[in-house]
Write a protein that holds these residues in place. Structure first.
Motif, PDB file in Angstrom:
ATOM      1  N   LYS A  18      -5.136   1.175  -6.213  1.00  0.00           N
ATOM      2  CA  LYS A  18      -6.417   1.491  -6.862  1.00  0.00           C
ATOM      3  C   LYS A  18      -6.332   1.331  -8.378  1.00  0.00           C
ATOM      4  CE  LYS A  18      -8.109   4.754  -3.354  1.00  0.00           C
ATOM      5  NZ  LYS A  18      -8.422   6.172  -3.042  1.00  0.00           N
ATOM      6  N   LYS A  19      -5.148   1.626  -8.936  1.00  0.00           N
ATOM      7  CA  LYS A  19      -4.965   1.549 -10.393  1.00  0.00           C
ATOM      8  C   LYS A  19      -4.406   0.199 -10.848  1.00  0.00           C
ATOM      9  CE  LYS A  19      -4.042   6.528 -10.778  1.00  0.00           C
ATOM     10  NZ  LYS A  19      -2.998   7.552 -11.100  1.00  0.00           N
ATOM     11  N   ASP A  20      -4.276  -0.760  -9.927  1.00  0.00           N
ATOM     12  CA  ASP A  20      -3.762  -2.097 -10.228  1.00  0.00           C
ATOM     13  C   ASP A  20      -2.296  -2.083 -10.660  1.00  0.00           C
ATOM     14  OD1 ASP A  20      -6.279  -3.124  -9.704  1.00  0.00           O
ATOM     15  OD2 ASP A  20      -6.914  -2.979 -11.792  1.00  0.00           O
ATOM     16  N   ILE A  21      -1.558  -1.057 -10.266  1.00  0.00           N
ATOM     17  CA  ILE A  21      -0.117  -1.017 -10.567  1.00  0.00           C
ATOM     18  C   ILE A  21       0.644  -1.782  -9.489  1.00  0.00           C
ATOM     19  CG2 ILE A  21       1.903   0.487 -10.830  1.00  0.00           C
ATOM     20  CD1 ILE A  21      -0.067   2.680 -11.816  1.00  0.00           C
ATOM     21  N   SER A  22       0.347  -1.472  -8.236  1.00  0.00           N
ATOM     22  CA  SER A  22       0.969  -2.189  -7.120  1.00  0.00           C
ATOM     23  C   SER A  22       0.043  -3.304  -6.644  1.00  0.00           C
ATOM     24  CB  SER A  22       1.253  -1.246  -5.952  1.00  0.00           C
ATOM     25  OG  SER A  22       2.394  -0.467  -6.197  1.00  0.00           O
ATOM     26  N   ILE A  23       0.631  -4.413  -6.225  1.00  0.00           N
ATOM     27  CA  ILE A  23      -0.122  -5.513  -5.628  1.00  0.00           C
ATOM     28  C   ILE A  23       0.540  -5.809  -4.285  1.00  0.00           C
ATOM     29  CG2 ILE A  23      -1.012  -7.848  -5.957  1.00  0.00           C
ATOM     30  CD1 ILE A  23      -0.365  -7.481  -8.956  1.00  0.00           C
ATOM     31  N   PRO A  24       0.309  -4.957  -3.300  1.00  0.00           N
ATOM     32  CA  PRO A  24       0.996  -5.158  -2.016  1.00  0.00           C
ATOM     33  C   PRO A  24       0.531  -6.424  -1.326  1.00  0.00           C
ATOM     34  CG  PRO A  24      -0.639  -3.419  -1.857  1.00  0.00           C
ATOM     35  CD  PRO A  24      -0.557  -3.778  -3.296  1.00  0.00           C
ATOM     36  N   PRO A  25       1.448  -7.206  -0.757  1.00  0.00           N
ATOM     37  CA  PRO A  25       1.037  -8.374   0.032  1.00  0.00           C
ATOM     38  C   PRO A  25       0.053  -7.942   1.115  1.00  0.00           C
ATOM     39  CG  PRO A  25       3.404  -8.393  -0.343  1.00  0.00           C
ATOM     40  CD  PRO A  25       2.914  -7.068  -0.826  1.00  0.00           C
ATOM     41  N   PRO A  26      -1.056  -8.646   1.279  1.00  0.00           N
ATOM     42  CA  PRO A  26      -2.122  -8.186   2.177  1.00  0.00           C
ATOM     43  C   PRO A  26      -1.671  -7.893   3.604  1.00  0.00           C
ATOM     44  CG  PRO A  26      -2.923  -9.959   0.798  1.00  0.00           C
ATOM     45  CD  PRO A  26      -1.447  -9.858   0.535  1.00  0.00           C
ATOM     46  N   PHE A  27      -0.772  -8.722   4.153  1.00  0.00           N
ATOM     47  CA  PHE A  27      -0.325  -8.500   5.528  1.00  0.00           C
ATOM     48  C   PHE A  27       0.323  -7.128   5.679  1.00  0.00           C
ATOM     49  CE2 PHE A  27       3.084  -8.588   8.708  1.00  0.00           C
ATOM     50  CZ  PHE A  27       2.353  -8.891   9.846  1.00  0.00           C
ATOM     51  N   HIS A  28       1.060  -6.708   4.637  1.00  0.00           N
ATOM     52  CA  HIS A  28       1.802  -5.453   4.722  1.00  0.00           C
ATOM     53  C   HIS A  28       0.887  -4.250   4.897  1.00  0.00           C
ATOM     54  CE1 HIS A  28       4.810  -8.145   3.519  1.00  0.00           C
ATOM     55  NE2 HIS A  28       5.544  -7.377   2.753  1.00  0.00           N
ATOM     56  N   MET A  29      -0.348  -4.361   4.433  1.00  0.00           N
ATOM     57  CA  MET A  29      -1.239  -3.207   4.420  1.00  0.00           C
ATOM     58  C   MET A  29      -1.989  -3.018   5.733  1.00  0.00           C
ATOM     59  SD  MET A  29      -0.398  -2.220   1.536  1.00  0.00           S
ATOM     60  CE  MET A  29      -1.479  -0.811   1.355  1.00  0.00           C
ATOM     61  N   LEU A  30      -1.951  -4.005   6.617  1.00  0.00           N
ATOM     62  CA  LEU A  30      -2.791  -3.958   7.815  1.00  0.00           C
ATOM     63  C   LEU A  30      -2.408  -2.829   8.767  1.00  0.00           C
ATOM     64  CD1 LEU A  30      -3.041  -7.778   8.638  1.00  0.00           C
ATOM     65  CD2 LEU A  30      -4.684  -6.365   7.393  1.00  0.00           C
ATOM     66  N   ALA A  31      -1.138  -2.447   8.771  1.00  0.00           N
ATOM     67  CA  ALA A  31      -0.679  -1.441   9.735  1.00  0.00           C
ATOM     68  C   ALA A  31      -0.903  -0.008   9.256  1.00  0.00           C
ATOM     69  CB  ALA A  31       0.807  -1.644  10.031  1.00  0.00           C
ATOM     70  N   PHE A  32      -1.464   0.147   8.058  1.00  0.00           N
ATOM     71  CA  PHE A  32      -1.624   1.477   7.486  1.00  0.00           C
ATOM     72  C   PHE A  32      -3.094   1.907   7.471  1.00  0.00           C
ATOM     73  CE2 PHE A  32       2.088  -0.298   4.988  1.00  0.00           C
ATOM     74  CZ  PHE A  32       3.045   0.345   5.757  1.00  0.00           C
ATOM     75  N   PRO A  33      -3.350   3.201   7.443  1.00  0.00           N
ATOM     76  CA  PRO A  33      -4.733   3.686   7.345  1.00  0.00           C
ATOM     77  C   PRO A  33      -5.281   3.441   5.940  1.00  0.00           C
ATOM     78  CG  PRO A  33      -3.193   5.535   7.319  1.00  0.00           C
ATOM     79  CD  PRO A  33      -2.384   4.310   7.608  1.00  0.00           C
ATOM     80  N   ILE A  34      -5.893   2.298   5.757  1.00  0.00           N
ATOM     81  CA  ILE A  34      -6.387   1.897   4.442  1.00  0.00           C
ATOM     82  C   ILE A  34      -7.762   1.269   4.633  1.00  0.00           C
ATOM     83  CG2 ILE A  34      -5.180  -0.328   4.595  1.00  0.00           C
ATOM     84  CD1 ILE A  34      -4.823  -0.240   1.574  1.00  0.00           C
ATOM     85  N   SER A  35      -8.657   1.478   3.691  1.00  0.00           N
ATOM     86  CA  SER A  35     -10.037   1.025   3.834  1.00  0.00           C
ATOM     87  C   SER A  35     -10.149  -0.482   3.678  1.00  0.00           C
ATOM     88  CB  SER A  35     -10.921   1.715   2.791  1.00  0.00           C
ATOM     89  OG  SER A  35     -10.504   1.356   1.480  1.00  0.00           O
ATOM     90  N   ALA A  36     -11.211  -1.040   4.242  1.00  0.00           N
ATOM     91  CA  ALA A  36     -11.438  -2.487   4.177  1.00  0.00           C
ATOM     92  C   ALA A  36     -11.666  -2.956   2.748  1.00  0.00           C
ATOM     93  CB  ALA A  36     -12.623  -2.868   5.058  1.00  0.00           C
TER      94      ALA A  36
END
Length: 691
Positions: free
Chosen positions: A270-288
């Motif tokens: 949210k703060k633009d500190i981390s830029i996680p690779p998009p695939f990595h985020m799919l398995a987590f409870p994260i908003s679209a």
């Protein structure tokens, strides 16, 4: 030189940049046209990665000494970092005009030309630098990088080795060599090269990070975690390492610090500190919307749109619409299992099909089958992305389909060069690419309802049933292993989930353990990726008061036998945030009912799409509590489960999910609409295919 200026230089050399900056500011306030202070301050800004500020200082300095070759070189370097490559080249030219034997300027001019994919010109400049300065390791590094981008790997390796021979203590050369060896798929050697870079420069966070990625891909997850931890310890704000570390933990069901690390990752995104690779985020409870943000930032940094697109509005005139499918998975792979029927059933009177295969040449049964399915099967694994894109443009592909997205071995940089008039994200990556050069994403009304459209950078194409292609000719072995042969109990209810372990989150596992507690004699049947996975999950079961022996792990099998063994399970339990995709189709094709929970993201709505298309909406739940209650109800009432199984068997070959011919007609209708809009000079728009 004043004593203040000398002190500023000294502080800068000692790495005391803040103190040096304050001193430069004081000097320039008193003497705004002090050339040395402007040059020194610009260099300091460069050390801080503030290249806009550096450029401002160098530009002011150039007005004071317009014939100083070094200041134009410094401007070129800042512009190069800002990816303003054409301006950088102009400044390197000025530096060379003022100093014709300036090897460093030739070298960086060549590296800039490499970034513009002007390889011949790049090599000419770097060769000039080497002629002027034969023992210049950085020139061999840059030439190696150019050869690497040209896919001339042996030449690149020779240059990196030459750079190391000149300066064996240069960590950068070992790092570059490791990147190359990774691309050559010589992974153990790449790891060794990273370790040499680390031995020379223990603070090289990216070497630890890249080594972690290799170890993860080699399924050496514990070693990968150690490497990620080292990267984060050195650079707590590393853009990617925290996401990779958490994913590596998920692969082995290591949930230590899971909640806190996920919370931190989301906050930093949210703060633009981390830029996680998009695939990595799919398995987590994260908003679209956060998934879209992750993809948009990632694509802009890693795969930015080319400033010189290959297709520029030209009109093609073909007898058939040319469809190009791009993938590394044209072999025994989940994507190929789903798509094989579509490839075979394409209407070749209306469509000319091209496969651009940049994956391994396996010669396996599936690859042999697919080679016969296409009008043109192009083996391009040894070609760089620019060459593949140029080939795409040369062949005048009308619609280019990216079947990889951001999954392993992906090549989004092909599409970033805009080689085709219409470019589509389909199947491989269940989410938005966040890239301006991808025009459409293929979905359906369950996967991606209209109220979600704003969460995707692409225009949405709705197919009438499920977005997922399926092959109705997939073989199920006629002989089935017995429960005893599969280490399952002779009696008792068998819950199963054959998803990859990284999709199993702690809250999902807690739900499963409650089910085992409530259903006497039941077991949970999973796939075993490693001894570590089974050990960790059994430990977690024990923490929930469940006998660890009630978790049964099986090895992977040949596809037809794997489908057949589904018959020994009673109910498939889907994962919450990254659903079963091919795995869900496997279960339904084999006649095994599946319970899912409808989420808010593409990846968490796939199983619901499949169930809707096969006429089993009653197996779609809308909360984790409802999911658990439905699974418990079906386990406790065998007559209701039997009714569901009978319905699945009746629907399997009648309803649309496994009707490959009908699906082919629908997706071809979508292609026709995309093509027609482009032919009419219209921008991409949301499209709706009807029966």
């Amino acid at each position: 030189m004043t004593s203040q200026l000398k002190l500023a230089f000294s502080l800068q050399q000692q790495g005391k940049l803040q103190k040096a900056a304050k001193l430069y500011q004081r000097i320039l306030k008193a003497e705004p046209k002090n050339f040395l202070a402007l040059d020194g301050f610009g260099t300091l800004y460069g050390q801080q990665k503030n290249f806009e500020a550096a450029l401002s200082c160098f530009t002011k300095a150039a007005t004071i000494r317009p014939n100083d070759f070094a200041i134009y070189f410094n401007m070129g370097m800042a512009l190069k970092e800002l990816k303003r490559y054409k301006e950088a080249l102009a400044n390197f030219d000025k530096a060379i005009t003022l100093k014709p034997d300036f090897a460093e300027a030739y070298n960086n001019q060549g590296d800039t030309l490499k970034e513009l994919n002007q390889f011949d010109e790049a090599l000419a400049c770097i060769n000039k630098a080497i002629t002027l300065k034969p023992n210049y390791p950085n020139a061999f590094n840059y030439r190696g990088a150019t050869f690497q981008k040209m896919q001339q790997f042996e030449k690149a390796l020779s240059d990196y080795d030459q750079a190391i021979a000149i300066n064996p203590r240069a960590a950068e050369s070992y790092f570059n060599r490791a990147l190359l060896l990774t691309e050559m798929r010589r992974y153990e050697q790449a790891i060794a090269s990273y370790e040499q870079a680390i031995a020379i420069k223990p603070t090289l966070a990216d070497a630890y990070y890249n080594r972690g990625n290799l170890l993860r891909d080699l399924k050496r997850y514990e070693e990968a975690l150690s490497s990620y931890n080292n990267a984060i310890e050195i650079n707590p704000n590393h853009h990617y390492a925290k996401a990779d570390r958490l994913l590596a933990q998920m692969y082995i069901a290591d949930w230590h610090h899971y909640n806190q690390r996920l919370k931190t990752l989301i906050q930093e995104l949210k703060k633009d500190i981390s830029i996680p690779p998009p695939f990595h985020m799919l398995a987590f409870p994260i908003s679209a919307d956060l998934l879209k943000k992750s993809a948009s930032i990632f694509s802009a940094i890693k795969y930015p749109a080319s400033q010189t697109p290959l297709w520029n509005g030209e009109r093609y005139r073909h007898a058939r619409i040319r469809i190009g499918y791009f993938s590394a998975d044209f072999h025994n792979h989940a994507t190929a299992y789903l798509m094989a029927g579509l490839f075979e059933m394409h209407d070749h009177k209306r469509f000319e099909t091209f496969a651009f295969s940049f994956g391994p040449v396996t010669g396996d049964e599936m690859q042999t089958q697919l080679e016969k399915s296409f009008d043109h099967f192009l083996e391009v694994s040894n070609q760089n992305s620019k060459t593949i894109a140029e080939l795409t443009r040369e062949m005048e592909i009308d619609i280019a389909i990216d079947l990889k997205g951001y999954t392993q071995d992906c090549r989004p940089d092909i599409f970033a060069l805009r080689p085709a008039p219409v470019q589509v994200n389909y199947l491989g990556f269940p989410g938005t690419m966040g890239a301006p050069y991808i025009d459409y994403i293929i979905a359906d009304s369950v996967i991606l309802p209209e109220e979600h459209f704003q969460m995707y950078s692409e225009k949405v194409v709705h197919l009438p049933h499920s977005y997922q292609a399926n092959d109705a000719n997939r073989q199920i072995a006629t002989t089935t292993l017995t429960r005893q042969e599969l280490d399952l109990p002779e009696s008792g209810f068998v819950f199963c989930c054959f998803n990859n372990t990284f999709k199993i989150t702690p809250d999902l596992f807690s739900c499963w353990m409650r089910l085992l507690t409530k259903v006497d004699g039941s077991v949970l049947w999973l796939l075993e990726g490693s001894n570590t996975i089974s050990h960790n999950l059994r430990n977690e079961a024990q923490k929930h008061g469940v006998n660890p022996e009630r978790l049964i792990f099986s090895q992977r099998m040949e596809p037809s036998e794997h489908l057949a063994r589904h018959r020994q399970a009673d109910l498939f339990l889907d994962s919450f945030y990254y659903n079963a995709h091919t795995t869900a189709s496997d279960a339904l094709w084999a006649g095994l009912p599946l319970v899912t929970c409808l989420g808010d993201t593409f990846a968490s709505r796939v199983a619901a799409s499949l169930l809707q298309a096969i006429g089993l909406p009653e197996l779609i739940t809308h909360s984790h509590e409802e999911y658990e209650l439905l699974a418990l109800k079906l386990a406790a009432h065998p007559e209701e489960l039997a009714e569901v199984k009978n319905k699945l068997e009746r629907n399997r070959l009648v309803l649309p999910l496994f009707n490959t011919r009908l699906f082919t007609q629908h997706i071809e209708s979508a292609y026709q609409q995309m093509w027609q809009r482009q032919r009419d000079g219209l921008a991409p728009a949301h499209l709706f295919v009807t029966d």
